[in-house]
Design a protein around this motif. Structure first.
Motif, PDB file in Angstrom:
ATOM      1  N   ARG A 241     -53.786 -31.237 -20.682  1.00  0.00           N
ATOM      2  CA  ARG A 241     -53.138 -30.064 -20.127  1.00  0.00           C
ATOM      3  C   ARG A 241     -52.863 -30.220 -18.627  1.00  0.00           C
ATOM      4  O   ARG A 241     -53.002 -29.285 -17.851  1.00  0.00           O
ATOM      5  CB  ARG A 241     -53.940 -28.781 -20.396  1.00  0.00           C
ATOM      6  CG  ARG A 241     -53.983 -28.418 -21.864  1.00  0.00           C
ATOM      7  CD  ARG A 241     -54.547 -27.037 -22.068  1.00  0.00           C
ATOM      8  NE  ARG A 241     -53.715 -25.991 -21.494  1.00  0.00           N
ATOM      9  CZ  ARG A 241     -52.571 -25.569 -22.011  1.00  0.00           C
ATOM     10  NH1 ARG A 241     -52.118 -26.103 -23.110  1.00  0.00           N
ATOM     11  NH2 ARG A 241     -51.896 -24.593 -21.435  1.00  0.00           N
TER      12      ARG A 241
ATOM     13  N   PRO B 204     -40.087 -22.112 -18.252  1.00  0.00           N
ATOM     14  CA  PRO B 204     -41.539 -21.908 -18.090  1.00  0.00           C
ATOM     15  C   PRO B 204     -42.067 -20.779 -18.970  1.00  0.00           C
ATOM     16  O   PRO B 204     -41.319 -19.864 -19.324  1.00  0.00           O
ATOM     17  CB  PRO B 204     -41.689 -21.576 -16.607  1.00  0.00           C
ATOM     18  CG  PRO B 204     -40.353 -21.182 -16.157  1.00  0.00           C
ATOM     19  CD  PRO B 204     -39.383 -21.919 -17.005  1.00  0.00           C
ATOM     20  N   PRO B 205     -43.366 -20.820 -19.326  1.00  0.00           N
ATOM     21  CA  PRO B 205     -43.952 -19.733 -20.103  1.00  0.00           C
ATOM     22  C   PRO B 205     -44.068 -18.471 -19.264  1.00  0.00           C
ATOM     23  O   PRO B 205     -43.859 -18.482 -18.051  1.00  0.00           O
ATOM     24  CB  PRO B 205     -45.329 -20.265 -20.484  1.00  0.00           C
ATOM     25  CG  PRO B 205     -45.642 -21.283 -19.465  1.00  0.00           C
ATOM     26  CD  PRO B 205     -44.348 -21.871 -19.057  1.00  0.00           C
ATOM     27  N   GLU B 206     -44.439 -17.408 -19.915  1.00  0.00           N
ATOM     28  CA  GLU B 206     -44.386 -16.089 -19.298  1.00  0.00           C
ATOM     29  C   GLU B 206     -45.197 -16.009 -18.006  1.00  0.00           C
ATOM     30  O   GLU B 206     -44.748 -15.466 -17.003  1.00  0.00           O
ATOM     31  CB  GLU B 206     -44.902 -15.058 -20.303  1.00  0.00           C
ATOM     32  CG  GLU B 206     -44.440 -13.657 -20.020  1.00  0.00           C
ATOM     33  CD  GLU B 206     -44.941 -12.702 -21.078  1.00  0.00           C
ATOM     34  OE1 GLU B 206     -45.047 -11.522 -20.780  1.00  0.00           O
ATOM     35  OE2 GLU B 206     -45.233 -13.167 -22.200  1.00  0.00           O
ATOM     36  N   ASP B 207     -46.398 -16.586 -18.030  1.00  0.00           N
ATOM     37  CA  ASP B 207     -47.258 -16.452 -16.854  1.00  0.00           C
ATOM     38  C   ASP B 207     -46.838 -17.373 -15.713  1.00  0.00           C
ATOM     39  O   ASP B 207     -47.403 -17.300 -14.621  1.00  0.00           O
ATOM     40  CB  ASP B 207     -48.719 -16.689 -17.236  1.00  0.00           C
ATOM     41  CG  ASP B 207     -48.910 -18.035 -17.910  1.00  0.00           C
ATOM     42  OD1 ASP B 207     -47.902 -18.617 -18.345  1.00  0.00           O
ATOM     43  OD2 ASP B 207     -50.060 -18.495 -17.996  1.00  0.00           O
TER      44      ASP B 207
ATOM     45  N   LEU C 108     -55.956 -22.514 -22.371  1.00  0.00           N
ATOM     46  CA  LEU C 108     -54.628 -21.998 -22.040  1.00  0.00           C
ATOM     47  C   LEU C 108     -54.256 -22.257 -20.583  1.00  0.00           C
ATOM     48  O   LEU C 108     -53.091 -22.168 -20.209  1.00  0.00           O
ATOM     49  CB  LEU C 108     -54.569 -20.489 -22.303  1.00  0.00           C
ATOM     50  CG  LEU C 108     -54.834 -20.066 -23.737  1.00  0.00           C
ATOM     51  CD1 LEU C 108     -54.957 -18.570 -23.835  1.00  0.00           C
ATOM     52  CD2 LEU C 108     -53.721 -20.572 -24.637  1.00  0.00           C
TER      53      LEU C 108
ATOM     54  N   ASP D 259     -42.116 -28.774 -19.590  1.00  0.00           N
ATOM     55  CA  ASP D 259     -42.940 -28.527 -20.776  1.00  0.00           C
ATOM     56  C   ASP D 259     -43.558 -29.838 -21.228  1.00  0.00           C
ATOM     57  O   ASP D 259     -43.248 -30.908 -20.713  1.00  0.00           O
ATOM     58  CB  ASP D 259     -42.110 -27.885 -21.882  1.00  0.00           C
ATOM     59  CG  ASP D 259     -41.038 -28.796 -22.390  1.00  0.00           C
ATOM     60  OD1 ASP D 259     -40.909 -28.942 -23.605  1.00  0.00           O
ATOM     61  OD2 ASP D 259     -40.336 -29.377 -21.557  1.00  0.00           O
TER      62      ASP D 259
ATOM     63  N   ARG E  97     -53.347 -24.019 -17.172  1.00  0.00           N
ATOM     64  CA  ARG E  97     -52.648 -25.256 -16.819  1.00  0.00           C
ATOM     65  C   ARG E  97     -53.369 -25.946 -15.665  1.00  0.00           C
ATOM     66  O   ARG E  97     -53.851 -25.291 -14.738  1.00  0.00           O
ATOM     67  CB  ARG E  97     -51.211 -24.950 -16.414  1.00  0.00           C
ATOM     68  CG  ARG E  97     -50.321 -24.595 -17.571  1.00  0.00           C
ATOM     69  CD  ARG E  97     -48.891 -24.458 -17.110  1.00  0.00           C
ATOM     70  NE  ARG E  97     -48.756 -23.436 -16.100  1.00  0.00           N
ATOM     71  CZ  ARG E  97     -48.653 -22.138 -16.375  1.00  0.00           C
ATOM     72  NH1 ARG E  97     -48.673 -21.736 -17.621  1.00  0.00           N
ATOM     73  NH2 ARG E  97     -48.533 -21.263 -15.407  1.00  0.00           N
TER      74      ARG E  97
ATOM     75  N   TYR F 250     -40.980 -26.596 -13.326  1.00  0.00           N
ATOM     76  CA  TYR F 250     -41.848 -26.608 -14.495  1.00  0.00           C
ATOM     77  C   TYR F 250     -41.312 -27.589 -15.530  1.00  0.00           C
ATOM     78  O   TYR F 250     -40.093 -27.659 -15.749  1.00  0.00           O
ATOM     79  CB  TYR F 250     -41.927 -25.207 -15.107  1.00  0.00           C
ATOM     80  CG  TYR F 250     -42.706 -25.152 -16.395  1.00  0.00           C
ATOM     81  CD1 TYR F 250     -44.096 -25.075 -16.382  1.00  0.00           C
ATOM     82  CD2 TYR F 250     -42.060 -25.198 -17.627  1.00  0.00           C
ATOM     83  CE1 TYR F 250     -44.811 -25.041 -17.559  1.00  0.00           C
ATOM     84  CE2 TYR F 250     -42.778 -25.165 -18.810  1.00  0.00           C
ATOM     85  CZ  TYR F 250     -44.156 -25.085 -18.759  1.00  0.00           C
ATOM     86  OH  TYR F 250     -44.858 -25.060 -19.928  1.00  0.00           O
TER      87      TYR F 250
ATOM     88  N   VAL G 108     -43.430 -17.783 -14.977  1.00  0.00           N
ATOM     89  CA  VAL G 108     -42.080 -17.402 -14.568  1.00  0.00           C
ATOM     90  C   VAL G 108     -42.077 -16.882 -13.137  1.00  0.00           C
ATOM     91  O   VAL G 108     -41.225 -17.242 -12.319  1.00  0.00           O
ATOM     92  CB  VAL G 108     -41.510 -16.343 -15.540  1.00  0.00           C
ATOM     93  CG1 VAL G 108     -40.267 -15.711 -14.956  1.00  0.00           C
ATOM     94  CG2 VAL G 108     -41.191 -16.973 -16.865  1.00  0.00           C
TER      95      VAL G 108
END
Lengths: 327, 194, 185
Positions: free
Chosen positions: A169, A241-244, A124, A215, A126, A213, A246
């Motif tokens: 990733r 961007p994903p939650e972590d 998970l 994707d 990055r 960011y 943001v």
């Protein structure tokens, strides 16, 4: 003169194998008949004289004699045909070796150690491959990057020197602070991760920086725009961007692309105070238009909107040009 | 044109790799535009040749799989699917050689990944054994020592390298990595460049 | 209109250069897309009639051209002996033309000095490639220079005239590069 030297060396390289065959045949003949030996002495001498001008024989330009190696035939019949060199019984005959790490029934080393889970959640996290300020400055100095255009992932990857793999990733570049003191370019750059001193190094020279960011789908597209355009599919929207992530990309301290521009202007001033340099005025800058050019948060390429499609002459349908060529 | 056959194609499950994607864009109007420009101007239907040429030339005697599904189609659908062929199907589907499968490949021993950690210069680290055992009779120093992490030796490290795949050998570019300073070992002449 | 003329130049497309193929136009449909399992596998939302007409545009083609990589490696600056902010320096013919050997830059404008380690890092070599002229003099001078800097270390050099390289055992890449830069290469 230099050119002549190099030509000679290539010429000599071609001659070597020919000379080798000449000399060996002459020497054989010279053993058989005295007359021939007398007649050919000149030839031998000539060959030897030529060899003197060749580069020295050393371990670096020798090749093994073709007959020196036995060919890899498996022995059959009379010569080792019975068990082909393997013992009569046991693991070596049957190729039933114990598995790697097996310790004859004792608890093996790799199971004796307590669990720690060092790699927990690795799938998970990055990754951001580093690109240092020194490398960036070198790219600009050697004219691989044009500083009068905004620099983004496509610019960096189109140099064909730096790249990343979204399949591993990798989510873009992390601009690191190596070469911070010698960095002098005035640029408008967009990277994916950055630290405070690097921002200071760029803004001190009058440049601007954004962290943005992308994707995974957009990363594959912007990593190789030419390949993407060849596919003939519509340009995608860039996802948020994903939650972590943001928090980072909305933070004016890291010049996030979702941060409030007014707060970024405040932070630029604060950073200049902290690092003790005079902040160049952007509003009176002749390159103001370049330095303030930004992408829309949903935009992948500069100047091209999501939903647009580039139509090549023929519908390529995701096939590579080589495959098309074979039709 | 191609857009309206999507539903039909989804039923043809046994076709290898015929994705609906190959039949054109998900945007019908765009596909229409393409056919006007690209194909008609050149007088050939590149779309169909492009897709089906992967499974051999037209009319070859390659054994067919999924062909029975084609037979079930109504003539109207067939005509739409294969406009060039006047009722005979254009598809020649044959599965080629599978060059890469799961069988011959090594897999990671998961027990290794749960217990050890590989540094970029090639060494593996591990916790100490018995770090949770009989703590009541261990002194402060010994407890502290038990909590530390140590290197595996060279032989063990090379063995662990062989027990995991390339994925775990690959360098990881995490930001704010707690192991960042341990991933290089510049003071040793063999590892100073890795 | 340039792209249109490219469009008519016919069959090169099959050989595969995107640039030769040319793009006919940029079309901007107003489409609402939704991501399902994968972006390209997502289903189409409705019948074709519900979508608006497309619009052709040639104006934005300049942005596409900016995104295409150059076909050739860009040439490096050619002013002799200039040191750039990154420390990268152009070769200076005034300095190196006096020497009996010449080392050309790589296509990326870098010095062709390569470090290699093999056999699990047990063997390390540094090789200077693309040597023109007298490799033997270069080998001798390089050996003397390294011996001066590392008196306790055995400096083992090797020159290959045919291969046009000089090789030193050990990791001396930064030092050799600096030495060559000082000589004007």
């Amino acid at each position: 003169m230099l050119e002549f030297e190099s030509d000679l060396s290539t010429l000599v390289a071609i001659i070597i194998p020919c000379i080798h065959s000449y000399v060996s045949t002459y020497l054989e003949w010279s053993c058989t008949s005295k007359q021939i030996q007398m007649a050919l002495r000149n030839g031998t001498d000539r060959a030897l004289a030529l060899i003197r001008t060749l580069p020295r024989v050393s371990a670096f330009n020798l090749r093994p004699d073709p007959a020196s190696r036995a060919d890899g035939k498996r022995p059959r019949g009379q010569h080792g045909g019975r068990r082909h060199g393997y013992p009569q019984k046991g693991a070596k005959q049957r190729q039933t070796f114990p598995r790697l790490g097996f310790e004859n029934g004792a608890v093996p080393f790799y199971l004796r150690i307590p669990k720690e889970n060092y790699y927990k959640g690795h799938h998970l996290r990055r990754q951001y491959p580093p690109l240092s300020l020194h490398q960036l400055q070198t790219l600009i100095d050697t004219q691989r990057i044009n500083p009068s255009e905004p620099i983004d992932l496509a610019t960096i990857c189109n140099t064909k020197i730096f790249s990343f793999n979204p399949g591993y990733r990798h989510f873009g570049f992390h601009l690191t602070d190596d070469g911070m003191d010698t960095f002098q370019a005035k640029i408008n750059i967009e990277v994916q991760w950055v630290t405070e001193p690097v921002i200071a190094a760029i803004e001190k020279n009058g440049g601007t920086i954004t962290t943005a960011y992308y994707d995974v789908e957009s990363l594959w597209a912007i990593r190789d725009p030419e390949h993407f355009f060849q596919r003939g599919i519509p340009i995608m929207k860039r996802m948020l961007p994903p939650e972590d992530a943001v928090e980072y990309y909305t933070d004016p301290k890291f010049r996030g692309y979702l941060a409030d521009p007014e707060k970024i202007a405040e932070e630029r001033f604060t950073l200049a105070q902290k690092y003790g340099y005079e902040l160049p005025d952007l509003s009176s800058d002749p390159q103001k238009e370049l330095l303030l050019r930004r992408k829309d948060p949903k935009q992948v390429f500069f100047g091209l909107q999501p939903g647009w499609i580039l139509i090549p002459k023929l519908p390529l349908h995701g096939m590579s040009p080589k495959k098309l060529g074979s039709i | 044109m191609a857009f309206s056959f999507r539903a039909v194609l989804k039923t043809l499950t046994s076709f290898p790799k015929i994705g609906t994607r190959n039949f054109g864009s998900t945007f019908p109007s765009v596909a229409k535009e393409r056919s006007l420009t690209g194909r008609v101007q050149n007088g050939q239907n590149y779309c169909n040749t492009g897709i089906f040429s992967r499974w051999g030339p037209l009319g070859s005697n390659v054994p067919q799989r999924g062909f029975h599904l084609l037979k079930q189609l109504t003539p109207e659908v067939k005509e739409k699917l294969f406009p060039l062929q006047n009722g005979t199907p254009l598809v020649e589907s044959s599965r080629g050689l599978v060059q890469y499968g799961f069988k011959g490949r090594r897999k990671t021993v998961k027990a290794v990944v749960h217990r050890f950690f590989r540094l970029d210069w090639g060494a593996w680290i591990r916790p100490r054994t018995g770090r949770h055992n009989k703590l009541w009779k261990k002194g402060t120093k010994q407890r502290k020592r038990a909590r530390t992490h140590v290197f595996c030796n060279s032989q063990q490290s090379f063995m662990l390298d062989k027990m995991v795949t390339r994925f775990w050998h690959r360098k990881k570019y995490y930001v704010d990595d707690p192991y960042e300073s341990y991933h290089t070992r510049p003071n040793f002449w063999i590892t100073h460049r890795r | 209109m340039n792209s249109l003329s490219l469009l008519r130049s016919s069959s090169r497309v099959l050989l595969g250069s995107f640039r030769n193929a040319g793009a006919e136009s940029i079309i901007a449909p107003q489409v609402v897309s939704r991501r399902h399992k994968g972006y390209y596998k997502s289903s189409v939302e409705g019948p074709a009639e519900q979508y608006t007409e497309v619009e052709k545009s040639y104006v934005e083609w300049k942005f596409v051209e900016k995104l295409l990589p150059p076909k050739l490696v860009p040439e490096t600056p050619s002013d002799p002996g200039v040191v750039y902010p990154s420390g990268w320096k152009t070769p200076n013919p005034e300095e190196y033309s006096k020497l009996p050997y010449y080392i050309r830059r790589t296509k990326n404008g870098m010095l062709p000095v390569y470090y290699r380690s093999f056999n699990r890092g047990m063997f390390q070599t540094t090789r200077v490639r693309y040597v023109e002229g007298n490799v033997w003099i270069l080998e001798k001078e390089l050996g003397q220079y390294l011996k001066k800097n590392f008196p306790k270390q055995p400096i083992i050099t090797h020159a290959n005239e045919v291969g046009r390289y000089v090789q030193v055992r050990g990791d001396h890449e930064p030092m050799i590069k600096q030495w060559l830069l000082d000589k004007g290469f």
